[in-house]
Design a protein around this motif. Sequence first.
Motif, PDB file in Angstrom:
ATOM      1  N   GLY A   1      37.440  24.696  29.332  1.00 54.07           N
ATOM      2  CA  GLY A   1      36.847  25.564  30.338  1.00 54.07           C
ATOM      3  C   GLY A   1      37.493  26.929  30.277  1.00 54.07           C
ATOM      4  N   ALA A   2      36.710  27.972  30.232  1.00 55.30           N
ATOM      5  CA  ALA A   2      37.220  29.342  30.178  1.00 55.30           C
ATOM      6  C   ALA A   2      36.866  30.045  31.477  1.00 55.30           C
ATOM      7  CB  ALA A   2      36.633  30.087  28.990  1.00 55.30           C
ATOM      8  N   TYR A   3      37.889  30.503  32.195  1.00 56.90           N
ATOM      9  CA  TYR A   3      37.636  31.242  33.426  1.00 56.90           C
ATOM     10  C   TYR A   3      37.713  32.730  33.142  1.00 56.90           C
ATOM     11  CZ  TYR A   3      37.507  32.802  38.186  1.00 56.90           C
ATOM     12  OH  TYR A   3      37.114  33.428  39.343  1.00 56.90           O
ATOM     13  N   ILE A   4      36.624  33.434  33.425  1.00 55.43           N
ATOM     14  CA  ILE A   4      36.536  34.871  33.192  1.00 55.43           C
ATOM     15  C   ILE A   4      36.500  35.559  34.558  1.00 55.43           C
ATOM     16  CG2 ILE A   4      35.340  36.700  31.938  1.00 55.43           C
ATOM     17  CD1 ILE A   4      36.157  34.199  30.240  1.00 55.43           C
ATOM     18  N   PRO A   5      37.611  36.161  35.003  1.00 60.98           N
ATOM     19  CA  PRO A   5      37.651  36.744  36.343  1.00 60.98           C
ATOM     20  C   PRO A   5      36.737  37.954  36.471  1.00 60.98           C
ATOM     21  CG  PRO A   5      39.639  37.304  35.121  1.00 60.98           C
ATOM     22  CD  PRO A   5      38.877  36.341  34.265  1.00 60.98           C
ATOM     23  N   GLY A   6      36.438  38.299  37.728  1.00 60.37           N
ATOM     24  CA  GLY A   6      35.557  39.445  37.929  1.00 60.37           C
ATOM     25  C   GLY A   6      35.578  39.961  39.350  1.00 60.37           C
ATOM     26  N   GLY A   7      36.664  39.719  40.064  1.00 64.17           N
ATOM     27  CA  GLY A   7      36.717  40.145  41.459  1.00 64.17           C
ATOM     28  C   GLY A   7      36.630  41.644  41.637  1.00 64.17           C
ATOM     29  N   LYS A   8      37.454  42.398  40.872  1.00 65.14           N
ATOM     30  CA  LYS A   8      37.466  43.867  40.989  1.00 65.14           C
ATOM     31  C   LYS A   8      36.687  44.543  39.868  1.00 65.14           C
ATOM     32  CE  LYS A   8      41.981  44.212  41.121  1.00 65.14           C
ATOM     33  NZ  LYS A   8      42.493  42.853  41.314  1.00 65.14           N
ATOM     34  N   TYR A   9      36.818  43.988  38.651  1.00 65.19           N
ATOM     35  CA  TYR A   9      36.214  44.607  37.470  1.00 65.19           C
ATOM     36  C   TYR A   9      35.465  43.542  36.656  1.00 65.19           C
ATOM     37  CZ  TYR A   9      40.163  47.770  38.495  1.00 65.19           C
ATOM     38  OH  TYR A   9      41.063  48.582  39.105  1.00 65.19           O
ATOM     39  N   PRO A  10      34.430  43.960  35.928  1.00 61.95           N
ATOM     40  CA  PRO A  10      33.801  43.038  34.981  1.00 61.95           C
ATOM     41  C   PRO A  10      34.674  42.926  33.730  1.00 61.95           C
ATOM     42  CG  PRO A  10      32.701  45.178  34.913  1.00 61.95           C
ATOM     43  CD  PRO A  10      33.731  45.258  36.001  1.00 61.95           C
ATOM     44  N   LEU A  11      35.405  41.823  33.597  1.00 57.88           N
ATOM     45  CA  LEU A  11      36.413  41.695  32.535  1.00 57.88           C
ATOM     46  C   LEU A  11      35.825  41.065  31.273  1.00 57.88           C
ATOM     47  CD1 LEU A  11      39.530  40.722  34.664  1.00 57.88           C
ATOM     48  CD2 LEU A  11      38.886  42.953  33.748  1.00 57.88           C
ATOM     49  N   LEU A  12      35.070  41.860  30.565  1.00 54.92           N
ATOM     50  CA  LEU A  12      34.458  41.384  29.323  1.00 54.92           C
ATOM     51  C   LEU A  12      35.494  40.841  28.350  1.00 54.92           C
ATOM     52  CD1 LEU A  12      32.437  43.559  30.545  1.00 54.92           C
ATOM     53  CD2 LEU A  12      31.695  43.938  28.197  1.00 54.92           C
ATOM     54  N   ALA A  13      36.634  41.537  28.251  1.00 57.82           N
ATOM     55  CA  ALA A  13      37.626  41.190  27.242  1.00 57.82           C
ATOM     56  C   ALA A  13      38.152  39.778  27.415  1.00 57.82           C
ATOM     57  CB  ALA A  13      38.782  42.188  27.280  1.00 57.82           C
ATOM     58  N   SER A  14      38.187  39.264  28.637  1.00 52.05           N
ATOM     59  CA  SER A  14      38.689  37.907  28.846  1.00 52.05           C
ATOM     60  C   SER A  14      37.773  36.868  28.209  1.00 52.05           C
ATOM     61  CB  SER A  14      38.848  37.628  30.341  1.00 52.05           C
ATOM     62  OG  SER A  14      39.932  38.379  30.866  1.00 52.05           O
ATOM     63  N   ALA A  15      36.505  37.195  28.061  1.00 52.44           N
ATOM     64  CA  ALA A  15      35.595  36.285  27.353  1.00 52.44           C
ATOM     65  C   ALA A  15      35.966  36.199  25.886  1.00 52.44           C
ATOM     66  CB  ALA A  15      34.150  36.761  27.513  1.00 52.44           C
ATOM     67  N   HIS A  16      36.301  37.356  25.302  1.00 48.81           N
ATOM     68  CA  HIS A  16      36.700  37.346  23.886  1.00 48.81           C
ATOM     69  C   HIS A  16      37.964  36.511  23.705  1.00 48.81           C
ATOM     70  CE1 HIS A  16      34.193  40.770  24.474  1.00 48.81           C
ATOM     71  NE2 HIS A  16      35.128  41.703  24.494  1.00 48.81           N
ATOM     72  N   MET A  17      38.928  36.710  24.596  1.00 50.25           N
ATOM     73  CA  MET A  17      40.249  36.112  24.424  1.00 50.25           C
ATOM     74  C   MET A  17      40.241  34.601  24.621  1.00 50.25           C
ATOM     75  SD  MET A  17      41.722  38.868  23.700  1.00 50.25           S
ATOM     76  CE  MET A  17      41.500  40.631  23.926  1.00 50.25           C
TER      77      MET A  17
END
Length: 441
Positions: A118-134
């Motif tokens: 499971g990959a959690y991609i946060p987004g509370g303050k910003y759309p964190l595209l880079a976390s999807a890559h990582m």
Amino acid sequence: MTRYLKQTQAQLTEQKHSQVPTIVSGVIADIRAKGDQAVRKYSEQFDKWSPASFLLSKQQIDEILTKVSDQTKKDIHQVQENVRKFASAQLRSLNDFEIEMSPGVHLGQKNIPISSVGAYIPGGKYPLLASAHMTILTAKVAGVKNVIGCTPPIAGKIPYATIAAMHYAGADQIYLLGGVQAVAAMAVGTETIPKVDFIAGPGNAFVAEAKRQLFGEIGIDLFAGPTEVLIVADDAADPFTIATDLLSQAEHGIDSPAVLITTSETVAVRTMQYIDQLLPNLQTANIAGGSWKNFGEVAVVEDLDKAYQLADEYAYEHVQILTRRPREALEKMQHYGALFLGEKTCVSYGDKAIGTNHVLPTRKAARYTGGLWVGKFLRTVTYQEVTAGEASGQLGQLCGRAARAENFEGHARSGDLRAHKYMGEEYRWIKDGQREPQQKL
């Protein structure tokens, strides 16, 4: 001697002294008991989000992709190619092997991907595209068959670019779901969200606490706190660059520490002056400014050896080296999440573009672990095979003696049996079918 021109004005809030653990444990227990019903309740409560299905269909994803600009898509592909290239190089460094320890005794090692992540991609303050890559892409490079991605809506809206990044990274299912409810659902499984074996990805204090409480039931990448940056600089460093780079990380959160250690008081003073000048025109000044005010530090030391020593004591997530000989830090330093060497290399490259993983240890965890990498998604397992009778008999003799030294009679008998079968050793408990725990003849 270290002189601080600026020190922290506040202490990071320890979760054990807050209500976070209690709230998180309640949410996990509720989802464990009530499944999808509880997931929906908490999504409505925390994110004001309750679609017909949290799982995005192929049709929905295709429609979302049309809302992302061509340039953003191109940039996603380019960054993901960088991440893929580095993760693939890491994978090639991990070799299966087999050795013959002695004639007829074969030992081996294999690296097997985790089955479901499971990959959690946060987004509370910003759309964190880079976390999807990582997270998603790195897991796929490792060979994980099924990767679930979860990301929250942002202010009740679909984060189109984040979904695009998750899709292009190779997510097998994408859920528009955030917070503890997403982590708990993936960890325990519900009627519509399958249970995973491992969860990766950064998040806020609630997400981090959920991972901590669920660790053991599932694996996790690491415990991550607020983003940290530390810069080591000599008298040749540019204070304007230092100020810019410190603020670039301070904007991550109101509690993100930013530290300068320098051999030059002039560099230290000028850096602080530039920070004061830059903040009013920074769009994220309310966050970066608060973080710098409460958690920023500036230390002046007598030489670079002292600077590296002090930096190792901090053991920060990101360490940037702005000196005449930046590669010297590779030899001088031991404790850091990632090093960024020289003025041409900024921490933001690691966060967004260069290809190394940005999920890194914080709060001194760099003293015992590195960050997320392809190896985290692999299980290194071993196997053994003894093909020679004499070798098995000799190991049996050794095993019998070693086990009895620890009073493990059952273990000893497994060894005795091989010594009997392959070397003709006689034991009373074996002879004539007896099973009494008697001594060797």
